[in-house]
Design a protein around this motif. Structure first.
Motif, PDB file in Angstrom:
ATOM      1  N   ALA A  67       0.836  -1.208   0.000  1.00 32.71           N
ATOM      2  CA  ALA A  67       0.000   0.000   0.000  1.00 32.71           C
ATOM      3  C   ALA A  67       0.868   1.254   0.000  1.00 32.71           C
ATOM      4  O   ALA A  67       0.572   2.229  -0.712  1.00 32.71           O
ATOM      5  CB  ALA A  67      -0.924   0.001   1.214  1.00 32.71           C
ATOM      6  N   ASP A  68       1.972   1.228   0.780  1.00 33.97           N
ATOM      7  CA  ASP A  68       2.883   2.383   0.808  1.00 33.97           C
ATOM      8  C   ASP A  68       3.533   2.628  -0.543  1.00 33.97           C
ATOM      9  O   ASP A  68       3.902   3.751  -0.866  1.00 33.97           O
ATOM     10  CB  ASP A  68       3.971   2.172   1.866  1.00 33.97           C
ATOM     11  CG  ASP A  68       3.422   2.195   3.285  1.00 33.97           C
ATOM     12  OD1 ASP A  68       2.266   2.651   3.483  1.00 33.97           O
ATOM     13  OD2 ASP A  68       4.148   1.738   4.201  1.00 33.97           O
ATOM     14  N   GLU A  69       3.684   1.574  -1.347  1.00 33.56           N
ATOM     15  CA  GLU A  69       4.303   1.675  -2.668  1.00 33.56           C
ATOM     16  C   GLU A  69       3.258   1.909  -3.772  1.00 33.56           C
ATOM     17  O   GLU A  69       3.550   1.723  -4.954  1.00 33.56           O
ATOM     18  CB  GLU A  69       5.112   0.409  -2.972  1.00 33.56           C
ATOM     19  CG  GLU A  69       6.275   0.177  -2.021  1.00 33.56           C
ATOM     20  CD  GLU A  69       7.362   1.227  -2.169  1.00 33.56           C
ATOM     21  OE1 GLU A  69       7.605   1.685  -3.308  1.00 33.56           O
ATOM     22  OE2 GLU A  69       7.966   1.597  -1.142  1.00 33.56           O
ATOM     23  N   ASN A  70       2.039   2.265  -3.386  1.00 31.81           N
ATOM     24  CA  ASN A  70       0.942   2.550  -4.326  1.00 31.81           C
ATOM     25  C   ASN A  70       0.552   1.352  -5.176  1.00 31.81           C
ATOM     26  O   ASN A  70       0.100   1.503  -6.314  1.00 31.81           O
ATOM     27  CB  ASN A  70       1.265   3.755  -5.210  1.00 31.81           C
ATOM     28  CG  ASN A  70       1.343   5.023  -4.399  1.00 31.81           C
ATOM     29  OD1 ASN A  70       0.543   5.236  -3.490  1.00 31.81           O
ATOM     30  ND2 ASN A  70       2.328   5.857  -4.702  1.00 31.81           N
ATOM     31  N   PHE A  71       0.737   0.156  -4.653  1.00 30.29           N
ATOM     32  CA  PHE A  71       0.287  -1.056  -5.313  1.00 30.29           C
ATOM     33  C   PHE A  71      -1.230  -1.139  -5.151  1.00 30.29           C
ATOM     34  O   PHE A  71      -1.768  -0.737  -4.115  1.00 30.29           O
ATOM     35  CB  PHE A  71       0.957  -2.270  -4.641  1.00 30.29           C
ATOM     36  CG  PHE A  71       0.674  -3.572  -5.320  1.00 30.29           C
ATOM     37  CD1 PHE A  71       1.419  -3.986  -6.417  1.00 30.29           C
ATOM     38  CD2 PHE A  71      -0.334  -4.401  -4.858  1.00 30.29           C
ATOM     39  CE1 PHE A  71       1.165  -5.201  -7.035  1.00 30.29           C
ATOM     40  CE2 PHE A  71      -0.589  -5.620  -5.475  1.00 30.29           C
ATOM     41  CZ  PHE A  71       0.163  -6.015  -6.566  1.00 30.29           C
ATOM     42  N   PRO A  72      -1.968  -1.632  -6.146  1.00 34.39           N
ATOM     43  CA  PRO A  72      -3.439  -1.732  -6.019  1.00 34.39           C
ATOM     44  C   PRO A  72      -3.839  -2.824  -5.020  1.00 34.39           C
ATOM     45  O   PRO A  72      -4.168  -3.946  -5.399  1.00 34.39           O
ATOM     46  CB  PRO A  72      -3.903  -2.044  -7.433  1.00 34.39           C
ATOM     47  CG  PRO A  72      -2.721  -2.676  -8.099  1.00 34.39           C
ATOM     48  CD  PRO A  72      -1.509  -2.072  -7.463  1.00 34.39           C
ATOM     49  N   HIS A  83      -1.125  -7.914 -11.768  1.00 34.59           N
ATOM     50  CA  HIS A  83      -0.192  -7.155 -10.931  1.00 34.59           C
ATOM     51  C   HIS A  83       0.729  -8.057 -10.114  1.00 34.59           C
ATOM     52  O   HIS A  83       1.491  -7.564  -9.278  1.00 34.59           O
ATOM     53  CB  HIS A  83      -0.973  -6.249  -9.973  1.00 34.59           C
ATOM     54  CG  HIS A  83      -1.792  -5.222 -10.660  1.00 34.59           C
ATOM     55  ND1 HIS A  83      -1.251  -4.155 -11.326  1.00 34.59           N
ATOM     56  CD2 HIS A  83      -3.131  -5.093 -10.794  1.00 34.59           C
ATOM     57  CE1 HIS A  83      -2.211  -3.412 -11.841  1.00 34.59           C
ATOM     58  NE2 HIS A  83      -3.378  -3.969 -11.534  1.00 34.59           N
TER      59      HIS A  83
END
Length: 168
Positions: A40-45, A149
């Motif tokens: 989430a911190d790495e903007n992963f969906p 992803h």
């Protein structure tokens, strides 16, 4: 009401197997949770991620031995709370009653609590002389992602695993 963050429930509301490809596997739920937090911190969906507990088991941890003293003490305490509550209600709705309803409720609650606890414990006839807490755990926790992803997720989690322990 469905929010933007909650998935739409299936029309039949039947349990379904998770889908996706494994992108990480962890020994504890907190490690899997930390991995998803990193994604989430790495903007992963992360809305396309699922944590799956594999090989679930129920673990019962024994907390204490039951004795007549412990059983009766607990029964008296819970009965006292119930009796105090009833006594307070009675005193509120009885004009000029004073402390009488409170004391009667408290005494009656203690007696009722003692009697009910003794009957319940006596009925077990020593078959369960302990207090325990059950917990559902799994042998491992897999993090799954939708196929489109999965490779990106694996790369991000591999970088997390290569960090020094103090940097995590």
């Amino acid at each position: 009401m469905t929010t933007a963050f909650a998935p739409t429930p299936s029309p039949t509301n039947l349990p379904t197997l998770p889908d996706g490809w494994p992108i990480g596997s962890y020994d504890t739920y907190s490690e899997a949770q930390r991995a998803v937090d990193h994604l989430a911190d790495e903007n992963f969906p992360v809305q396309e991620v699922t944590i799956v507990g594999v090989e679930p088991m129920v673990v019962e941890r024994v907390a204490a031995r039951l004795t007549w003293g412990r059983v009766l003490g607990g029964g008296a305490a819970s009965g006292a709370w119930l009796g105090l509550f009833v006594g307070l209600l009675l005193s509120l709705f009885t004009p000029g009653a004073g402390l009488g309803p409170i004391l009667i409720g408290l005494g009656s609650g203690v007696v009722f609590g003692l009697a009910s606890a003794a009957m319940r414990y006596g009925a077990t006839r020593g078959q369960r002389d302990f207090v325990s807490h059950s917990q559902l755990v799994a042998r491992r926790y897999d993090v799954l992602s939708k196929p489109r992803h999965a490779e990106q997720g694996r790369d991000l989690l591999a970088r997390l695993a290569m960090r020094p322990v103090d940097a995590r």
